[in-house]
Design a protein around this motif. Sequence first.
Motif, PDB file in Angstrom:
ATOM      1  N   GLN A 150      -5.016   1.883  -6.019  1.00  0.00           N
ATOM      2  CA  GLN A 150      -5.022   1.064  -4.811  1.00  0.00           C
ATOM      3  C   GLN A 150      -6.265   1.332  -3.976  1.00  0.00           C
ATOM      4  O   GLN A 150      -6.905   0.408  -3.462  1.00  0.00           O
ATOM      5  CB  GLN A 150      -3.778   1.354  -3.976  1.00  0.00           C
ATOM      6  CG  GLN A 150      -2.531   0.621  -4.437  1.00  0.00           C
ATOM      7  CD  GLN A 150      -1.422   0.745  -3.430  1.00  0.00           C
ATOM      8  OE1 GLN A 150      -1.249   1.788  -2.804  1.00  0.00           O
ATOM      9  NE2 GLN A 150      -0.672  -0.312  -3.240  1.00  0.00           N
ATOM     10  N   GLU A 151      -6.608   2.632  -3.846  1.00  0.00           N
ATOM     11  CA  GLU A 151      -7.781   2.978  -3.045  1.00  0.00           C
ATOM     12  C   GLU A 151      -9.052   2.424  -3.684  1.00  0.00           C
ATOM     13  O   GLU A 151      -9.947   1.935  -2.984  1.00  0.00           O
ATOM     14  CB  GLU A 151      -7.875   4.499  -2.905  1.00  0.00           C
ATOM     15  CG  GLU A 151      -8.936   4.973  -1.933  1.00  0.00           C
ATOM     16  CD  GLU A 151      -8.671   4.506  -0.505  1.00  0.00           C
ATOM     17  OE1 GLU A 151      -9.655   4.311   0.234  1.00  0.00           O
ATOM     18  OE2 GLU A 151      -7.496   4.338  -0.150  1.00  0.00           O
ATOM     19  N   ALA A 204      -9.099  -1.197  -3.001  1.00  0.00           N
ATOM     20  CA  ALA A 204      -9.454  -1.424  -1.594  1.00  0.00           C
ATOM     21  C   ALA A 204     -10.943  -1.183  -1.368  1.00  0.00           C
ATOM     22  O   ALA A 204     -11.607  -1.949  -0.657  1.00  0.00           O
ATOM     23  CB  ALA A 204      -8.618  -0.515  -0.699  1.00  0.00           C
ATOM     24  N   ARG A 228       0.857  -1.192   0.000  1.00  0.00           N
ATOM     25  CA  ARG A 228       0.000   0.000   0.000  1.00  0.00           C
ATOM     26  C   ARG A 228       0.886   1.232   0.000  1.00  0.00           C
ATOM     27  O   ARG A 228       1.837   1.338   0.778  1.00  0.00           O
ATOM     28  CB  ARG A 228      -0.916   0.026   1.222  1.00  0.00           C
ATOM     29  CG  ARG A 228      -1.988  -1.032   1.209  1.00  0.00           C
ATOM     30  CD  ARG A 228      -2.970  -0.836   0.049  1.00  0.00           C
ATOM     31  NE  ARG A 228      -3.553   0.484   0.024  1.00  0.00           N
ATOM     32  CZ  ARG A 228      -4.628   0.844   0.720  1.00  0.00           C
ATOM     33  NH1 ARG A 228      -5.248  -0.061   1.478  1.00  0.00           N
ATOM     34  NH2 ARG A 228      -5.120   2.057   0.646  1.00  0.00           N
ATOM     35  N   ARG A 281     -13.600  -3.791  -0.114  1.00  0.00           N
ATOM     36  CA  ARG A 281     -14.463  -3.523   1.043  1.00  0.00           C
ATOM     37  C   ARG A 281     -15.929  -3.706   0.676  1.00  0.00           C
ATOM     38  O   ARG A 281     -16.705  -4.299   1.444  1.00  0.00           O
ATOM     39  CB  ARG A 281     -14.217  -2.104   1.568  1.00  0.00           C
ATOM     40  CG  ARG A 281     -12.968  -1.957   2.413  1.00  0.00           C
ATOM     41  CD  ARG A 281     -12.975  -0.660   3.186  1.00  0.00           C
ATOM     42  NE  ARG A 281     -12.979   0.494   2.308  1.00  0.00           N
ATOM     43  CZ  ARG A 281     -11.871   1.096   1.875  1.00  0.00           C
ATOM     44  NH1 ARG A 281     -10.685   0.629   2.246  1.00  0.00           N
ATOM     45  NH2 ARG A 281     -11.940   2.153   1.097  1.00  0.00           N
TER      46      ARG A 281
END
Length: 477
Positions: A231-232, A235, A204, A239
């Motif tokens: 990456q976000e 993620a 990360r 999630r």
Amino acid sequence: MASWNKPTYHRRLFLWLLVYSWTMVLCFAAFQYHRERRFKAEELNSRLQILNKSLLAETDHADTAFRFDSLPAIEGLRVSVIDLQGRVIYDNSLDSLPAENHLEREEIAGALAKGSGYTIRRHSESTGETYFYSACKGNECIVRTAVPYSVSLRILLQADYGFLWFMIGVTSVMSLLGYFATRRVGLHVSRLNRFAEKAERGERIFDTDPFPHDELGDISNHIVRLYAQLQEAIADRDRQHRLALHEEQEKIRIKKQLTNNINHELKTPVAAMQVCLETLMTHKELAPEKRDEFIARCYANSERLKNLLADVSLITRMDDGGDAIAKNEIDLQEVIADVCDEYALAARNKNVALVDAVSEPLPVLGNATLLASVFRNLLDNALAYSGCRRIEIRLLASDENIISLSVADDGCGVAEEHLPRLFERFYRVDKGRSRQAGGTGLGLSIVKNAVLWHGGNITVENRSGGGLLFHLTFIKK
């Protein structure tokens, strides 16, 4: 054996810059040195050629008996006359003339080919000294002059080293500037390399060392930001996937729990109806009053089954997302007034004052049946279990987005440990009393799900003076 550490990109780039710069300087210096040296040699040759031509003007034949009228006062000046066959026929510095042929000498060959020629430095076998030779061809002979290659002449013919020192100074300054420039680029590359290694390992990356504010730095910052955003996004996707999976698993768990609870809840009325029917079938001699009592019990339990199935159907539709439930523009104040009118008689029979304090229109986008079920279940619970003497529905706030209402009674309330679980399915504070009253255990669960389906929220608390206070909010649009 010690491992060899590969130089950094900055050092390799700087080394290549140094090699390139100093190679250029050395090549230019060598070129300039030979160019200037040749220029000075040609300048000296030009002066000697003037002398050669003046000597040719005095005599231009191969007469071995000639004598020059005068020679310039040049220290160590040597004058030779060579015929066109390469034989020396005169030399002012020798007592006897050399016998070897001079046609292969560089200055003689140049004079025969182009009219004049010179040699910067050559050792003379006749005198044993080193000379600078300059030759000029006449019609019948060649006049050659030579001056000793002494220290003073060597210094004269050497190039000026001032330009070389100037080039060395300029290149040194450029090398210093190149060091900082390549160091800056090297830092860019090193940071990008560290970033690439982290990206390859899937680490990360929240932030990195800031890059310098230039074009390469801006590109590097864009790459890092794009990777961080990627990456976000990944993620967030993970999630959301985990949340959706959890919600799906929770729905499966709730459905299983609902199935088990329904199975349990169905057993009691079915068993009661079965006992009544078996009694009626077995004891046909029962008195009419007893037969009517058993029939009434069957009817009451069938009503309970009907209500349970209706509640299960409603709550299942909301669990599935409520896509089949239509939304329309309705007035919540009218829905509340209709429900209060519906329960007015039941409230009077129990000596309960039912107060509808909502007096202004409350337009919402929703489903009238679901909204009515919210207030029906709240009134049902209050009338059946609270032992209250007053129920009041009040408007707390209303703006362009939200409607806030309260439903309160002055009954016995609920113990604090039960409050967090009041909205659970089939949860009962007093199970025996609830079943006797004909409750399904789904009323408050339906209330909460209906409110959430409308984008609102509901909370419950005990009033300080006794009874429960339900606080409801609804989204208008």
